[in-house]
Design a protein around this motif. Structure first.
Motif, PDB file in Angstrom:
ATOM      1  N   MET A   1       1.435   2.600   4.182  1.00 51.29           N
ATOM      2  CA  MET A   1       1.499   1.815   2.945  1.00 51.29           C
ATOM      3  C   MET A   1       1.121   2.707   1.776  1.00 51.29           C
ATOM      4  O   MET A   1       0.084   3.363   1.790  1.00 51.29           O
ATOM      5  CB  MET A   1       0.541   0.632   3.036  1.00 51.29           C
ATOM      6  N   SER A   2       1.962   2.781   0.762  1.00 52.64           N
ATOM      7  CA  SER A   2       1.763   3.687  -0.353  1.00 52.64           C
ATOM      8  C   SER A   2       0.939   3.030  -1.449  1.00 52.64           C
ATOM      9  O   SER A   2       1.441   2.631  -2.483  1.00 52.64           O
ATOM     10  CB  SER A   2       3.120   4.119  -0.901  1.00 52.64           C
ATOM     11  N   VAL A   3      -0.351   2.897  -1.212  1.00 52.17           N
ATOM     12  CA  VAL A   3      -1.258   2.315  -2.199  1.00 52.17           C
ATOM     13  C   VAL A   3      -2.319   3.347  -2.516  1.00 52.17           C
ATOM     14  O   VAL A   3      -2.889   3.963  -1.618  1.00 52.17           O
ATOM     15  CB  VAL A   3      -1.917   1.031  -1.666  1.00 52.17           C
ATOM     16  N   ILE A   4      -2.574   3.579  -3.805  1.00 55.81           N
ATOM     17  CA  ILE A   4      -3.576   4.574  -4.172  1.00 55.81           C
ATOM     18  C   ILE A   4      -4.783   3.886  -4.785  1.00 55.81           C
ATOM     19  O   ILE A   4      -4.682   2.828  -5.392  1.00 55.81           O
ATOM     20  CB  ILE A   4      -3.000   5.621  -5.151  1.00 55.81           C
ATOM     21  N   PRO A   5      -5.973   4.484  -4.636  1.00 60.01           N
ATOM     22  CA  PRO A   5      -7.180   3.890  -5.189  1.00 60.01           C
ATOM     23  C   PRO A   5      -7.304   4.160  -6.677  1.00 60.01           C
ATOM     24  O   PRO A   5      -6.552   4.931  -7.255  1.00 60.01           O
ATOM     25  CB  PRO A   5      -8.287   4.610  -4.411  1.00 60.01           C
ATOM     26  N   GLU A   6      -8.258   3.524  -7.284  1.00 60.31           N
ATOM     27  CA  GLU A   6      -8.540   3.812  -8.689  1.00 60.31           C
ATOM     28  C   GLU A   6      -8.952   5.277  -8.837  1.00 60.31           C
ATOM     29  O   GLU A   6      -9.745   5.798  -8.059  1.00 60.31           O
ATOM     30  CB  GLU A   6      -9.699   2.929  -9.176  1.00 60.31           C
ATOM     31  N   PRO A   7      -8.397   5.998  -9.825  1.00 61.32           N
ATOM     32  CA  PRO A   7      -8.746   7.402 -10.000  1.00 61.32           C
ATOM     33  C   PRO A   7     -10.098   7.560 -10.679  1.00 61.32           C
ATOM     34  O   PRO A   7     -10.555   6.682 -11.393  1.00 61.32           O
ATOM     35  CB  PRO A   7      -7.618   7.922 -10.898  1.00 61.32           C
ATOM     36  N   SER A   8     -10.708   8.735 -10.460  1.00 57.35           N
ATOM     37  CA  SER A   8     -11.975   9.038 -11.108  1.00 57.35           C
ATOM     38  C   SER A   8     -11.775   9.866 -12.363  1.00 57.35           C
ATOM     39  O   SER A   8     -12.704  10.114 -13.108  1.00 57.35           O
ATOM     40  CB  SER A   8     -12.891   9.801 -10.127  1.00 57.35           C
ATOM     41  N   GLY A  83      -3.813  -1.054  -6.058  1.00 51.26           N
ATOM     42  CA  GLY A  83      -3.183  -2.162  -5.368  1.00 51.26           C
ATOM     43  C   GLY A  83      -1.674  -2.149  -5.416  1.00 51.26           C
ATOM     44  O   GLY A  83      -1.014  -2.807  -4.613  1.00 51.26           O
ATOM     45  N   PHE A  84      -1.097  -1.407  -6.360  1.00 48.98           N
ATOM     46  CA  PHE A  84       0.352  -1.266  -6.402  1.00 48.98           C
ATOM     47  C   PHE A  84       0.813  -0.192  -5.416  1.00 48.98           C
ATOM     48  O   PHE A  84       0.116   0.808  -5.202  1.00 48.98           O
ATOM     49  CB  PHE A  84       0.831  -0.877  -7.804  1.00 48.98           C
ATOM     50  N   ARG A  85       1.979  -0.400  -4.864  1.00 46.80           N
ATOM     51  CA  ARG A  85       2.596   0.635  -4.041  1.00 46.80           C
ATOM     52  C   ARG A  85       3.332   1.602  -4.966  1.00 46.80           C
ATOM     53  O   ARG A  85       4.024   1.182  -5.896  1.00 46.80           O
ATOM     54  CB  ARG A  85       3.578   0.037  -3.036  1.00 46.80           C
ATOM     55  N   VAL A  86       3.186   2.888  -4.717  1.00 52.93           N
ATOM     56  CA  VAL A  86       3.814   3.926  -5.531  1.00 52.93           C
ATOM     57  C   VAL A  86       5.014   4.493  -4.766  1.00 52.93           C
ATOM     58  O   VAL A  86       4.857   5.081  -3.697  1.00 52.93           O
ATOM     59  CB  VAL A  86       2.820   5.045  -5.870  1.00 52.93           C
ATOM     60  N   HIS A  87       6.180   4.307  -5.332  1.00 52.17           N
ATOM     61  CA  HIS A  87       7.408   4.821  -4.734  1.00 52.17           C
ATOM     62  C   HIS A  87       7.772   6.158  -5.380  1.00 52.17           C
ATOM     63  O   HIS A  87       7.146   6.594  -6.349  1.00 52.17           O
ATOM     64  CB  HIS A  87       8.549   3.829  -4.950  1.00 52.17           C
ATOM     65  N   ALA A  88       8.815   6.809  -4.859  1.00 53.60           N
ATOM     66  CA  ALA A  88       9.382   7.951  -5.579  1.00 53.60           C
ATOM     67  C   ALA A  88       9.746   7.483  -6.984  1.00 53.60           C
ATOM     68  O   ALA A  88      10.294   6.393  -7.161  1.00 53.60           O
ATOM     69  CB  ALA A  88      10.612   8.471  -4.848  1.00 53.60           C
ATOM     70  N   PRO A  89       9.440   8.271  -8.013  1.00 54.91           N
ATOM     71  CA  PRO A  89       9.594   7.774  -9.385  1.00 54.91           C
ATOM     72  C   PRO A  89      11.036   7.532  -9.821  1.00 54.91           C
ATOM     73  O   PRO A  89      11.273   6.762 -10.745  1.00 54.91           O
ATOM     74  CB  PRO A  89       8.938   8.865 -10.230  1.00 54.91           C
ATOM     75  N   VAL A  90      11.998   8.188  -9.176  1.00 49.81           N
ATOM     76  CA  VAL A  90      13.392   8.007  -9.547  1.00 49.81           C
ATOM     77  C   VAL A  90      14.263   8.193  -8.312  1.00 49.81           C
ATOM     78  O   VAL A  90      13.901   8.915  -7.377  1.00 49.81           O
ATOM     79  CB  VAL A  90      13.808   9.012 -10.654  1.00 49.81           C
ATOM     80  N   THR A  91      15.402   7.516  -8.307  1.00 50.58           N
ATOM     81  CA  THR A  91      16.415   7.731  -7.271  1.00 50.58           C
ATOM     82  C   THR A  91      17.552   8.520  -7.912  1.00 50.58           C
ATOM     83  O   THR A  91      18.366   7.962  -8.662  1.00 50.58           O
ATOM     84  CB  THR A  91      16.947   6.396  -6.731  1.00 50.58           C
ATOM     85  N   PRO A  92      17.643   9.808  -7.654  1.00 45.21           N
ATOM     86  CA  PRO A  92      18.670  10.623  -8.304  1.00 45.21           C
ATOM     87  C   PRO A  92      20.022  10.476  -7.625  1.00 45.21           C
ATOM     88  O   PRO A  92      20.120  10.040  -6.481  1.00 45.21           O
ATOM     89  CB  PRO A  92      18.134  12.042  -8.120  1.00 45.21           C
ATOM     90  N   ARG A  93      21.053  10.836  -8.349  1.00 41.13           N
ATOM     91  CA  ARG A  93      22.377  10.921  -7.732  1.00 41.13           C
ATOM     92  C   ARG A  93      22.585  12.286  -7.085  1.00 41.13           C
ATOM     93  O   ARG A  93      23.330  12.415  -6.115  1.00 41.13           O
ATOM     94  CB  ARG A  93      23.464  10.662  -8.787  1.00 41.13           C
ATOM     95  N   HIS A 156       3.107   8.956  -1.265  1.00 43.86           N
ATOM     96  CA  HIS A 156       2.011   8.639  -0.357  1.00 43.86           C
ATOM     97  C   HIS A 156       2.515   8.050   0.958  1.00 43.86           C
ATOM     98  O   HIS A 156       1.733   7.551   1.752  1.00 43.86           O
ATOM     99  CB  HIS A 156       1.035   7.664  -1.025  1.00 43.86           C
ATOM    100  N   ASP A 157       3.838   8.116   1.160  1.00 38.34           N
ATOM    101  CA  ASP A 157       4.411   7.569   2.388  1.00 38.34           C
ATOM    102  C   ASP A 157       4.252   8.541   3.552  1.00 38.34           C
ATOM    103  O   ASP A 157       4.168   9.759   3.350  1.00 38.34           O
ATOM    104  CB  ASP A 157       5.906   7.272   2.195  1.00 38.34           C
ATOM    105  N   ASP A 158       4.238   7.990   4.765  1.00 43.10           N
ATOM    106  CA  ASP A 158       4.234   8.847   5.948  1.00 43.10           C
ATOM    107  C   ASP A 158       5.545   9.620   6.029  1.00 43.10           C
ATOM    108  O   ASP A 158       6.611   9.124   5.665  1.00 43.10           O
ATOM    109  CB  ASP A 158       4.069   8.012   7.220  1.00 43.10           C
TER     110      ASP A 158
END
Length: 333
Positions: A1-8, A83-93, A156-158
């Protein structure tokens, strides 16, 4: 699951970056993210439920001023990133990949890939590789090939290591994100076509780089680099204006906490602008496309340690954030 914690600390350089996020069980959406981990759903801000990050890049010249204004407006629609899942920021062609673009990395690989029957001492083979790099730089011949968008996964995905991959290796890279159609642009013009930068880990199975059945064919980048998930991307697209000098960024990759790659983009043979211009000489680059700029020294072949089930890779580039991916053997799923 691609969830990251609050940053410091701050997530990235500049006042904002673009990401693609999703709430639990929700669809992905384009997001404006601020360095203090605030999130704004850009579908709402732009009044378009079908909006994607690539859509924004397709209208980058007009979208950028609006994004800057939104970044400076602390309205009630902001949410915390945690709490949000972080995906790849863009899907390129299109994905343009670069090989042999860091001097020390190429020399190390030249030494590691000893040809059968080559009994020369390491010093002689290193000197040969250094001479090859000097000739390439003087002849101005970058090396660019095509990757598949289907290999991209989140930051952050496997990463699934295919059962057939005998020598999976890491390659942390700076990736330029195209913001305008580009064809036959000059080196001086190229920076104006770069919307921003992100992080890519361009995994490679070293065992299948060269065809064993017919060596005359040469390299097999389809087989060695394009398994699903072999290109963790992101987490963010940081606008190019927020990166003072892409020629002086530090790349670090840690494997299970141990530093394996630690180099700056100063070691590039060809800088980012040259790579973008060179790719555009043959192809038409489109908004959202990626130009990967090669990987520095410190790959698994250098260390004699390739990726295996359970390994955790932490990659970071100055001003662009960090990604963490765990390796999972295909047979272990």
């Amino acid at each position: 699951m691609s969830v990251i914690p609050e940053p410091s600390s701050a997530l990235f350089a500049g006042p904002f970056a673009l990401g693609t996020l999703s709430a639990p069980d929700g669809p992905p959406f384009p997001a404006l993210v601020t360095p203090d981990a605030q999130v704004l759903d850009l579908r709402v801000a732009f009044g378009d439920e079908r909006l994607t990050t690539r859509n924004l890049l397709e209208t980058w010249e007009s979208a950028l001023p609006r994004l800057r204004a939104l970044a400076g407006d602390s309205g009630p629609d902001r949410k915390r990133l945690a709490g949000f899942r972080v995906h790849a920021p863009v899907t390129p062609r299109q994905v343009f990949q670069s090989g042999a673009n860091y001097r020390q990395h190429v020399i190390d690989l030249h030494v590691a890939h000893r040809a059968p029957g080559d009994g020369r001492p390491e010093e002689e083979r290193r000197a040969e590789a250094a001479d090859i790099m000097d000739r390439r730089a003087s002849d101005d011949l970058p090396y660019v090939f095509i990757g598949l968008p289907s290999a991209i996964t989140g930051p952050h995905d496997d990463v699934v290591l295919p059962a057939w991959a005998e020598k999976p290796d890491w390659e942390l890279e700076l990736a330029a994100v195209v913001g305008r159609p580009a064809h036959r642009v000059s080196v001086d013009e190229a920076p104006a076509y770069i919307a921003g930068y992100t992080i890519a880990n361009d995994l490679t199975d070293r065992a299948t780089v060269f065809r064993r059945d017919m060596p005359q064919i040469g390299t097999d980048w389809l087989r060695s680099k394009n398994a699903p998930g072999f290109t963790p991307l992101g987490p963010w697209i940081v606008p190019s204006k927020s990166i003072a000098d892409p020629g002086d960024l530090r790349l670090t990759l840690k494997l299970n906490g141990q530093t394996m790659q630690d180099e700056t983009t100063k070691d590039m043979i060809f800088n980012v602008a040259r790579m973008v211009a060179y790719a555009s000489e043959s192809a038409r680059l489109l908004p959202g496309d990626l130009v990967l700029t090669g990987s520095p020294a410190g790959n698994g072949m250098h260390w004699g340690r390739l990726l295996r089930d359970g390994d955790v890779m932490d990659g970071a580039i100055t001003g662009l954030g960090a990604q963490r991916t765990r390796c999972v053997a295909e047979t272990a799923q």
